[in-house]
Write a protein that holds these residues in place. Structure first.
Motif, mmCIF file in Angstrom:
data_model
loop_
_atom_site.group_PDB
_atom_site.id
_atom_site.type_symbol
_atom_site.label_atom_id
_atom_site.label_comp_id
_atom_site.label_asym_id
_atom_site.label_seq_id
_atom_site.Cartn_x
_atom_site.Cartn_y
_atom_site.Cartn_z
ATOM 1 N N LEU A 5 105.154 40.103 54.287
ATOM 2 C CA LEU A 5 104.756 40.211 55.691
ATOM 3 C C LEU A 5 104.147 38.898 56.176
ATOM 4 C CD1 LEU A 5 103.079 43.757 55.596
ATOM 5 C CD2 LEU A 5 105.427 43.176 56.234
ATOM 6 N N ASP A 6 103.455 38.215 55.285
ATOM 7 C CA ASP A 6 102.837 36.941 55.646
ATOM 8 C C ASP A 6 103.894 35.861 55.853
ATOM 9 O OD1 ASP A 6 100.460 35.355 56.076
ATOM 10 O OD2 ASP A 6 100.905 34.362 54.181
ATOM 11 N N VAL A 7 104.941 35.866 55.040
ATOM 12 C CA VAL A 7 106.035 34.900 55.195
ATOM 13 C C VAL A 7 106.709 35.084 56.547
ATOM 14 C CG1 VAL A 7 108.310 34.201 54.349
ATOM 15 C CG2 VAL A 7 106.468 34.674 52.718
ATOM 16 N N ILE A 8 106.985 36.332 56.909
ATOM 17 C CA ILE A 8 107.619 36.626 58.196
ATOM 18 C C ILE A 8 106.741 36.148 59.343
ATOM 19 C CG2 ILE A 8 108.409 38.480 59.719
ATOM 20 C CD1 ILE A 8 108.973 40.097 57.103
ATOM 21 N N ALA A 41 112.032 26.524 69.410
ATOM 22 C CA ALA A 41 113.380 26.517 68.828
ATOM 23 C C ALA A 41 113.977 27.907 68.771
ATOM 24 C CB ALA A 41 113.326 25.917 67.423
ATOM 25 N N ASN A 42 113.107 28.919 68.632
ATOM 26 C CA ASN A 42 113.561 30.312 68.582
ATOM 27 C C ASN A 42 114.665 30.538 67.543
ATOM 28 O OD1 ASN A 42 111.795 31.312 70.582
ATOM 29 N ND2 ASN A 42 113.150 30.541 72.204
ATOM 30 N N GLN A 43 114.383 30.126 66.321
ATOM 31 C CA GLN A 43 115.350 30.339 65.238
ATOM 32 C C GLN A 43 115.525 31.820 64.940
ATOM 33 O OE1 GLN A 43 112.722 27.790 62.882
ATOM 34 N NE2 GLN A 43 114.544 26.688 62.177
ATOM 35 N N TYR A 44 114.470 32.584 65.161
ATOM 36 C CA TYR A 44 114.504 34.014 64.869
ATOM 37 C C TYR A 44 114.271 34.807 66.148
ATOM 38 C CZ TYR A 44 113.397 31.754 60.413
ATOM 39 O OH TYR A 44 113.382 30.922 59.325
ATOM 40 N N LYS A 45 114.996 35.898 66.306
ATOM 41 C CA LYS A 45 114.902 36.710 67.513
ATOM 42 C C LYS A 45 113.854 37.811 67.412
ATOM 43 C CE LYS A 45 119.765 35.898 68.583
ATOM 44 N NZ LYS A 45 121.116 36.507 68.785
ATOM 45 N N GLY A 46 113.285 37.971 66.243
ATOM 46 C CA GLY A 46 112.285 39.016 66.058
ATOM 47 C C GLY A 46 112.052 39.246 64.578
ATOM 48 N N ILE A 47 111.291 40.263 64.263
ATOM 49 C CA ILE A 47 110.923 40.530 62.872
ATOM 50 C C ILE A 47 112.145 40.855 62.025
ATOM 51 C CG2 ILE A 47 109.649 42.105 61.362
ATOM 52 C CD1 ILE A 47 107.577 42.400 63.615
ATOM 53 N N VAL A 48 112.981 41.777 62.506
ATOM 54 C CA VAL A 48 114.159 42.196 61.732
ATOM 55 C C VAL A 48 115.113 41.024 61.531
ATOM 56 C CG1 VAL A 48 116.171 43.711 61.686
ATOM 57 C CG2 VAL A 48 113.970 44.591 62.497
ATOM 58 N N ASP A 49 115.371 40.268 62.613
ATOM 59 C CA ASP A 49 116.275 39.122 62.511
ATOM 60 C C ASP A 49 115.708 38.075 61.562
ATOM 61 O OD1 ASP A 49 118.579 37.460 63.470
ATOM 62 O OD2 ASP A 49 116.945 36.174 64.170
ATOM 63 N N CYS A 50 114.387 37.903 61.568
ATOM 64 C CA CYS A 50 113.738 36.941 60.674
ATOM 65 C C CYS A 50 113.980 37.320 59.215
ATOM 66 C CB CYS A 50 112.244 36.873 60.971
ATOM 67 S SG CYS A 50 111.342 35.662 59.985
ATOM 68 N N VAL A 51 113.798 38.590 58.898
ATOM 69 C CA VAL A 51 114.013 39.059 57.521
ATOM 70 C C VAL A 51 115.464 38.859 57.107
ATOM 71 C CG1 VAL A 51 113.989 41.069 55.993
ATOM 72 C CG2 VAL A 51 112.140 40.755 57.644
ATOM 73 N N LYS A 52 116.382 39.269 57.969
ATOM 74 C CA LYS A 52 117.817 39.149 57.649
ATOM 75 C C LYS A 52 118.218 37.689 57.429
ATOM 76 C CE LYS A 52 119.460 43.288 60.083
ATOM 77 N NZ LYS A 52 120.304 43.792 61.205
ATOM 78 N N THR A 53 117.719 36.805 58.303
ATOM 79 C CA THR A 53 118.076 35.384 58.198
ATOM 80 C C THR A 53 117.520 34.764 56.919
ATOM 81 O OG1 THR A 53 118.062 35.191 60.619
ATOM 82 C CG2 THR A 53 117.952 33.146 59.346
ATOM 83 N N ILE A 54 116.276 35.062 56.607
ATOM 84 C CA ILE A 54 115.662 34.512 55.392
ATOM 85 C C ILE A 54 116.417 34.961 54.154
ATOM 86 C CG2 ILE A 54 113.610 34.590 53.917
ATOM 87 C CD1 ILE A 54 111.921 34.718 56.459
#
Length: 326
Positions: free
Chosen positions: A249-252, A262-275
């Motif tokens: 959770l801290d990494v996210i 830059a908005n590399q991630y669109k949200g929490i779920v997208d952040c997890v999927k991308t990582i």
């Protein structure tokens, strides 16, 4: 994080009496059934009036003091952890400027820690009166979450500025605030707010619950008040365990807070999927070593300073001074 004479005083013996006396004075042996309790329970030595303002004041002072001491002592470890988590792939991290953003961060840590403890302590004591003894853990969990929500309004902008400076995006806190607001709007100061709550609410609730329950159980077993080293050890264990559990959770939260415009991630779920897709599942545990070390040591210092400060404030209350004169 995490405080104070957190656990209420306990009686020296928590075992129920094996005998009682009925209305006619006859003894009734071994008739009192005591239900098994799955959490540590507490008994008040005596019912004292609930003094909200006093509890709030002492919590604010003790929380602010403990927060500043911990942040100052362990800031370099936190900086290393942040740089590890913010680095994509296997890039190297810089070990210079490990105190970047400390002063600006302290300006936020002081009120945030004060607000957290100021809300947590009275909420905890009120909830402990409402819940049965065997559900004291629920009171601690709930109070921790309430304290976290209240403090989040100060914690999140502080965290955003701190992590942007730790990753060398800005040279000073005032510059960080000005540029973030100009480029991203006021909402930029609350970047990653959802992920922050996703991390900090479980963290606060779990850490304080573990600390409280271990402290109460230890006091019941030892049949005495705990000393400073014992409080510190319990605080270190609670912090380290909770830190390890909440590392993903801290990494996210770190990725969302440091991405900027830059908005590399669109949200929490997208952040997890991308990582996971780009770096693999182990990337969600980046920085776990420094995080566990930082929060473990921090828990030891925080709870130790908090307990000692609360004890000092309790001993120097005006009512105590009056009673001594009498």
């Amino acid at each position: 994080m995490g405080p104070f004479a957190l656990a209420l005083d306990t009686k020296n013996s928590f075992a129920a009496s094996s005998s009682a006396t009925d209305a006619s004075g006859r003894k009734m042996d071994n008739l009192q059934m005591v239900p098994k309790k799955f959490f540590a329970s507490i008994n008040n030595e005596e019912e004292k009036p609930f003094d909200f303002l006093r509890i709030l004041f002492e919590g604010v002072i003790a929380g602010g003091t403990a927060g500043v001491v911990v942040e100052t002592a362990l800031y370099p470890i936190d900086t290393i952890k942040t740089r590890l988590q913010a680095t994509r792939g296997g890039g190297q991290i810089a070990l210079k400027g490990l105190y970047s953003g400390l002063l600006g961060n302290l300006a936020g840590v002081l009120p945030a820690s004060a607000i957290f403890v100021g809300v947590y302590e009275p909420a905890k004591q009120k909830l402990l009166k409402m819940f049965p003894e065997n559900l004291s853990a629920v009171a601690h969990l709930t109070a921790g979450a309430l304290g976290g929500i209240a403090a989040s309004f100060v914690r999140v902008p502080t965290e955003v500025i701190k992590q942007r400076m730790q990753t060398r995006q800005f040279a000073s806190a005032p510059d960080a605030v000005r540029l973030i607001v100009s480029k991203e709007g006021f909402k930029g100061l609350y970047a990653g707010y959802g992920s922050f709550l996703l991390r900090d609410l479980p963290f606060d609730a779990i850490q304080f619950c573990i600390y409280e329950q271990m402290r109460i159980g230890y006091k019941l077993a030892a049949k005495r008040e705990l000393n400073d080293p014992e409080n510190a050890v319990i605080g270190a264990f609670a912090g380290a365990l909770t830190g390890a559990i909440t590392t993903p959770l801290d990494v996210i939260k770190t990725r969302l807070m440091t991405q900027g415009s830059a908005n590399q991630y669109k949200g929490i779920v997208d952040c997890v999927k991308t990582i996971v897709a780009e770096e693999g599942p182990p990337a969600l545990l980046k920085g776990i070593g420094p995080r566990v070390l930082w929060i473990g040591i921090g828990g030891s210092i925080f709870f130790g300073v908090l307990e000692r400060t609360m004890r000092y404030l309790a001993q120097n209350r005006p009512d105590n001074a009056t009673s001594k004169k009498d």
